[in-house]
Write a protein that holds these residues in place. Structure first.
Motif, PDB file in Angstrom:
ATOM      1  N   ASP A   1      41.323  45.284  45.126  1.00  0.00           N
ATOM      2  CA  ASP A   1      40.121  44.507  45.426  1.00  0.00           C
ATOM      3  C   ASP A   1      39.111  44.567  44.284  1.00  0.00           C
ATOM      4  N   GLU A   2      39.053  45.723  43.604  1.00  0.00           N
ATOM      5  CA  GLU A   2      38.096  45.854  42.504  1.00  0.00           C
ATOM      6  C   GLU A   2      38.434  44.902  41.370  1.00  0.00           C
ATOM      7  N   ALA A   3      39.728  44.742  41.091  1.00  0.00           N
ATOM      8  CA  ALA A   3      40.142  43.817  40.032  1.00  0.00           C
ATOM      9  C   ALA A   3      39.962  42.371  40.461  1.00  0.00           C
ATOM     10  N   ASN A   4      40.288  42.096  41.716  1.00  0.00           N
ATOM     11  CA  ASN A   4      40.286  40.725  42.206  1.00  0.00           C
ATOM     12  C   ASN A   4      38.896  40.240  42.595  1.00  0.00           C
ATOM     13  N   GLU A   5      38.009  41.177  42.960  1.00  0.00           N
ATOM     14  CA  GLU A   5      36.680  40.785  43.420  1.00  0.00           C
ATOM     15  C   GLU A   5      35.585  41.160  42.411  1.00  0.00           C
ATOM     16  N   LEU A   6      35.373  42.471  42.231  1.00  0.00           N
ATOM     17  CA  LEU A   6      34.231  42.918  41.445  1.00  0.00           C
ATOM     18  C   LEU A   6      34.377  42.578  39.970  1.00  0.00           C
ATOM     19  N   ALA A   7      35.567  42.795  39.394  1.00  0.00           N
ATOM     20  CA  ALA A   7      35.766  42.472  37.977  1.00  0.00           C
ATOM     21  C   ALA A   7      35.597  40.977  37.735  1.00  0.00           C
ATOM     22  N   ARG A   8      36.140  40.177  38.631  1.00  0.00           N
ATOM     23  CA  ARG A   8      36.022  38.722  38.484  1.00  0.00           C
ATOM     24  C   ARG A   8      34.577  38.265  38.660  1.00  0.00           C
ATOM     25  N   LEU A   9      33.891  38.826  39.658  1.00  0.00           N
ATOM     26  CA  LEU A   9      32.511  38.415  39.915  1.00  0.00           C
ATOM     27  C   LEU A   9      31.596  38.681  38.730  1.00  0.00           C
ATOM     28  N   GLU A  10      31.704  39.875  38.142  1.00  0.00           N
ATOM     29  CA  GLU A  10      30.804  40.180  37.029  1.00  0.00           C
ATOM     30  C   GLU A  10      31.132  39.328  35.809  1.00  0.00           C
ATOM     31  N   LEU A  11      32.416  39.033  35.612  1.00  0.00           N
ATOM     32  CA  LEU A  11      32.794  38.168  34.490  1.00  0.00           C
ATOM     33  C   LEU A  11      32.259  36.757  34.670  1.00  0.00           C
ATOM     34  N   GLU A  12      32.374  36.241  35.868  1.00  0.00           N
ATOM     35  CA  GLU A  12      31.904  34.877  36.109  1.00  0.00           C
ATOM     36  C   GLU A  12      30.392  34.764  35.919  1.00  0.00           C
ATOM     37  N   ARG A  13      29.662  35.821  36.248  1.00  0.00           N
ATOM     38  CA  ARG A  13      28.208  35.773  36.084  1.00  0.00           C
ATOM     39  C   ARG A  13      27.777  35.963  34.632  1.00  0.00           C
ATOM     40  N   LEU A  14      28.468  36.854  33.920  1.00  0.00           N
ATOM     41  CA  LEU A  14      28.072  37.152  32.542  1.00  0.00           C
ATOM     42  C   LEU A  14      28.717  36.204  31.522  1.00  0.00           C
ATOM     43  N   PHE A  15      29.883  35.690  31.864  1.00  0.00           N
ATOM     44  CA  PHE A  15      30.660  34.911  30.899  1.00  0.00           C
ATOM     45  C   PHE A  15      30.867  33.471  31.322  1.00  0.00           C
ATOM     46  N   GLY A  16      31.402  33.273  32.519  1.00  0.00           N
ATOM     47  CA  GLY A  16      31.753  31.939  32.987  1.00  0.00           C
ATOM     48  C   GLY A  16      33.113  31.965  33.661  1.00  0.00           C
ATOM     49  N   GLU A  17      33.707  30.826  33.821  1.00  0.00           N
ATOM     50  CA  GLU A  17      34.974  30.711  34.542  1.00  0.00           C
ATOM     51  C   GLU A  17      36.103  31.439  33.803  1.00  0.00           C
ATOM     52  N   VAL A  18      36.880  32.178  34.541  1.00  0.00           N
ATOM     53  CA  VAL A  18      38.026  32.896  33.984  1.00  0.00           C
ATOM     54  C   VAL A  18      39.222  32.737  34.914  1.00  0.00           C
ATOM     55  N   LYS A  19      40.408  32.949  34.354  1.00  0.00           N
ATOM     56  CA  LYS A  19      41.650  32.898  35.128  1.00  0.00           C
ATOM     57  C   LYS A  19      42.342  34.253  35.041  1.00  0.00           C
ATOM     58  N   PRO A  20      43.003  34.686  36.118  1.00  0.00           N
ATOM     59  CA  PRO A  20      43.642  36.006  36.103  1.00  0.00           C
ATOM     60  C   PRO A  20      44.849  36.071  35.174  1.00  0.00           C
ATOM     61  N   ILE A  21      45.030  37.223  34.557  1.00  0.00           N
ATOM     62  CA  ILE A  21      46.246  37.531  33.796  1.00  0.00           C
ATOM     63  C   ILE A  21      47.047  38.514  34.632  1.00  0.00           C
ATOM     64  N   TYR A  22      48.208  38.087  35.100  1.00  0.00           N
ATOM     65  CA  TYR A  22      49.022  38.956  35.952  1.00  0.00           C
ATOM     66  C   TYR A  22      49.867  39.914  35.119  1.00  0.00           C
ATOM     67  N   ASN A  23      50.206  39.490  33.911  1.00  0.00           N
ATOM     68  CA  ASN A  23      50.943  40.356  33.001  1.00  0.00           C
ATOM     69  C   ASN A  23      50.644  39.898  31.579  1.00  0.00           C
ATOM     70  N   PHE A  24      50.141  40.817  30.762  1.00  0.00           N
ATOM     71  CA  PHE A  24      49.767  40.440  29.396  1.00  0.00           C
ATOM     72  C   PHE A  24      50.973  39.985  28.569  1.00  0.00           C
TER      73      PHE A  24
END
Length: 606
Positions: free
Chosen positions: A16-39
């Motif tokens: 949940d931390e990766a899917n919710e909190l990490a995404r939320l802070e990125l969207e607010r500080l940076f903008g739209e992002v897409k998940p990387i499931y495997n680098f």
């Protein structure tokens, strides 16, 4: 074109931390992002694949210590450059940022434009390939968290200096190093501790004093980034606790206000944030002078000298004060109650000194020593105290040395000993830019019990009974049932005006012979009505508030009834005038007293 790759920390505790909190802070500080499931998927695509040849092998950096879970990071491509400095400075769940720029400009010139204060091979690296430039940035959060191991392993300033060099080279020069076994007790090096997947939460002054129910620093930082991504402003925690939110806000350059009814908690919060502004040389001299005076006083006391501080604090007066203390304090200290006279002497020595901020530091250190001594039976009080002072001083020194590279410009903070249900004397209307707080979980934790010896021995409160009575959610208080029933029937105490769910659960508990539980829940809910009104009053228009709360469970007829604190608070907030922004539910790794298995983060907007 700018290509961004955000790599998540490898020590997060839930998906949940990766899917919710990490995404939320990125969207607010940076903008739209897409998940990387495997680098690996990105390493075979342009432009990263240009940097995978034997000369660079960027894959070795990107795949080093990857996180567990479905999501390993986030990706975006933009036409314009973003504020790299802000991202490095603020992001909580992102450990590394990889930026690829399609350009023919030299990397050195670009770096000077993007991050002029960046230190090569410490918090930034760069690579060039044809018409592409790749930058690897390491966020502040990594260095802050890993500094906890430096504190644990460093005995003096010289060792800290040496270990800071190790920290800043760990992710740039030592990624091929094979760490020692986690079970190895002897022979480990600092880098072996850096390789642990545990999530440090007691770095720097977060360690300054024991406290149950602390905020998690990484989570708090991410919430800050979501509710208030701006550079300047004032954040409030009106249940400040040990000051975790205030400290993290200051690290982000924001000013902060704390409100706490417990004076020891206020002391913790203030000292933890004052460290940013201490003069180290002056502090060191002040500590040495204090220990010298204290050691002499304790020695004279042991020799039955009856003229320690004059008539008001003579040898006999100290003995009588110790003798008249409650049995509860002596039981808390167990067989270490013989240290009480020395604690009283240490407190009185402080009254002879004049530097208020340094006195607060010494007083908090003294309080922590009382907790240490209660657990450690083999060492003398003065030695435990000296050890704690040295540890805390070195943590301040560590931050100052790290900051020579990180260049953090901390904000200022002030915590007031005040009732959150009425903050009018300290906070005006509409002056707060954001709130992050966690109310007492409706009697889940006994905060006073943990602090009882310190509050009495250090004379931090005039009336312990009044403090216990006024503290919200305090399980030590047996509320006056007649008064609460009277309030339930009064117009201003009609809980159903604010939350029908709250009124229903209170009546349900009372009807099932859990009267005390029902009345406690009622008291908590009506207290939260007043607290939420004050939070609404002080917030700026459109400002956001985040409330972390868990649900209690009470045994009724051989099964547990859940008390939905989250739903009740949402209903109260909406009736007061808040709008709901979003809700995040997260599971806790271990349950707390009151069988709290998960908690909710409620985001509100004024």
């Amino acid at each position: 074109m700018f290509y961004w790759y955000f790599k998540i920390f490898n020590n997060i505790k839930s998906e949940d931390e990766a899917n919710e909190l990490a995404r939320l802070e990125l969207e607010r500080l940076f903008g739209e992002v897409k998940p990387i499931y495997n680098f690996a998927d990105k390493l075979i695509e342009e432009p990263l694949r240009y940097f995978t040849d034997s000369a660079i092998r960027i894959q070795d950096f990107i795949t080093h210590e990857l996180p567990y879970g479905k999501i390993q990071g986030y990706f975006s491509a933009t036409q314009d450059i973003k504020d790299v400095k802000k991202l490095i400075h603020r992001l909580a769940y992102i450990r590394e940022i990889y930026l690829v720029i399609e350009t023919t400009s030299p990397a050195e010139i670009l770096l000077n434009e993007i991050l002029p204060e960046g230190k090569i091979d410490k918090n930034v690296q760069y690579f060039s390939k044809d018409n592409y430039r790749l930058f690897r940035f390491i966020t502040h959060q990594y260095f802050l968290e890993k500094s906890e191991y430096i504190s644990k392993l460093s005995r003096n300033e010289r060792e800290i200096d040496k270990n800071i060099e190790v920290l800043f080279s760990n992710l740039t020069k030592d990624i091929y190093r094979i760490p020692a076994s986690i079970s190895l007790n002897i022979g480990k090096r600092l880098q072996d501790y850096f390789a642990n997947r545990e999530e440090p939460s007691l770095y720097l002054s977060h360690y300054f004093h024991p406290y149950k129910g602390k905020f998690h620093p990484k989570m708090v930082r991410a919430l800050l980034n979501y509710i208030y991504p701006e550079e300047n402003g004032t954040i409030l925690d009106n249940f400040a606790g040990s000051g975790t939110l205030l400290f993290e806000a200051n690290l982000l350059g924001l000013d902060a206000i704390g409100v706490e009814i417990n004076p020891l908690s206020s002391l913790m919060s203030n000292v933890k944030c004052q460290i940013f502004h201490y003069n180290l040389s002056d502090l060191k001299d002040y500590i040495e002078n204090y220990i010298k005076i204290l050691s002499e006083k304790i020695q004279r006391f042991s020799q039955n000298d009856n003229n320690l501080f004059g008539k008001e604090a003579s040898h006999n007066v100290i003995l009588n004060k110790a003798k008249n203390l409650s049995l509860e304090i002596k039981n808390t200290l167990r067989d270490r109650d013989r240290i009480i006279p020395q604690v009283l002497i240490a407190r009185d020595v402080l009254s002879e000194l004049s530097h208020n901020q340094f006195n607060d530091f010494l007083l908090l250190s003294l309080s922590g020593t009382i907790s240490d001594v209660a657990r450690r039976t083999s060492e003398e009080f003065i030695e435990v105290f000296r050890s704690r002072l040295n540890n805390l001083y070195l943590r301040i020194y560590l931050f100052k040395k790290m900051n020579e590279i990180l260049k953090i410009k901390p904000g200022k903070s002030k915590t007031y000993t005040c009732d959150t249900r009425n903050m009018r004397q300290i906070i005006q209307n509409s002056v707060i830019d954001g709130i992050i707080t966690s109310p007492p979980y409706a009697v889940a934790l006994d905060y006073i019990k943990n602090d009882y010896p310190q509050l009495v021995l250090l004379e931090l409160t005039d009336s312990l009974e009044k403090l216990e009575e006024n503290m919200m959610g305090n399980p030590r208080v047996n509320y006056d049932r007649r008064e609460l029933f009277k309030k339930m029937g009064a117009k201003d105490g009609n809980l159903s005006n604010y939350s029908k769910t709250g009124a229903e659960i209170v009546n349900h508990l009372i009807s099932y012979n859990r009267q005390q539980a029902g009345l406690r829940s009622f008291k908590f809910f009506v207290d939260m009505v007043d607290a939420l009104k004050e939070m609404h009053r002080v917030l700026n228009k459109n400002a956001k508030c985040a409330i972390i709360i868990g649900n209690n469970h009470y045994a009724v007829n051989n099964k547990y009834i859940e008390v939905p604190n989250d739903r009740v608070i949402l209903e109260i907030a909406e009736n007061i005038g808040f709008s709901i922004d979003r809700i995040i539910d997260r599971k806790l790794q271990k349950s707390s007293e009151g069988i709290i298995h998960e908690e909710s983060i409620l985001f509100l907007r004024k």
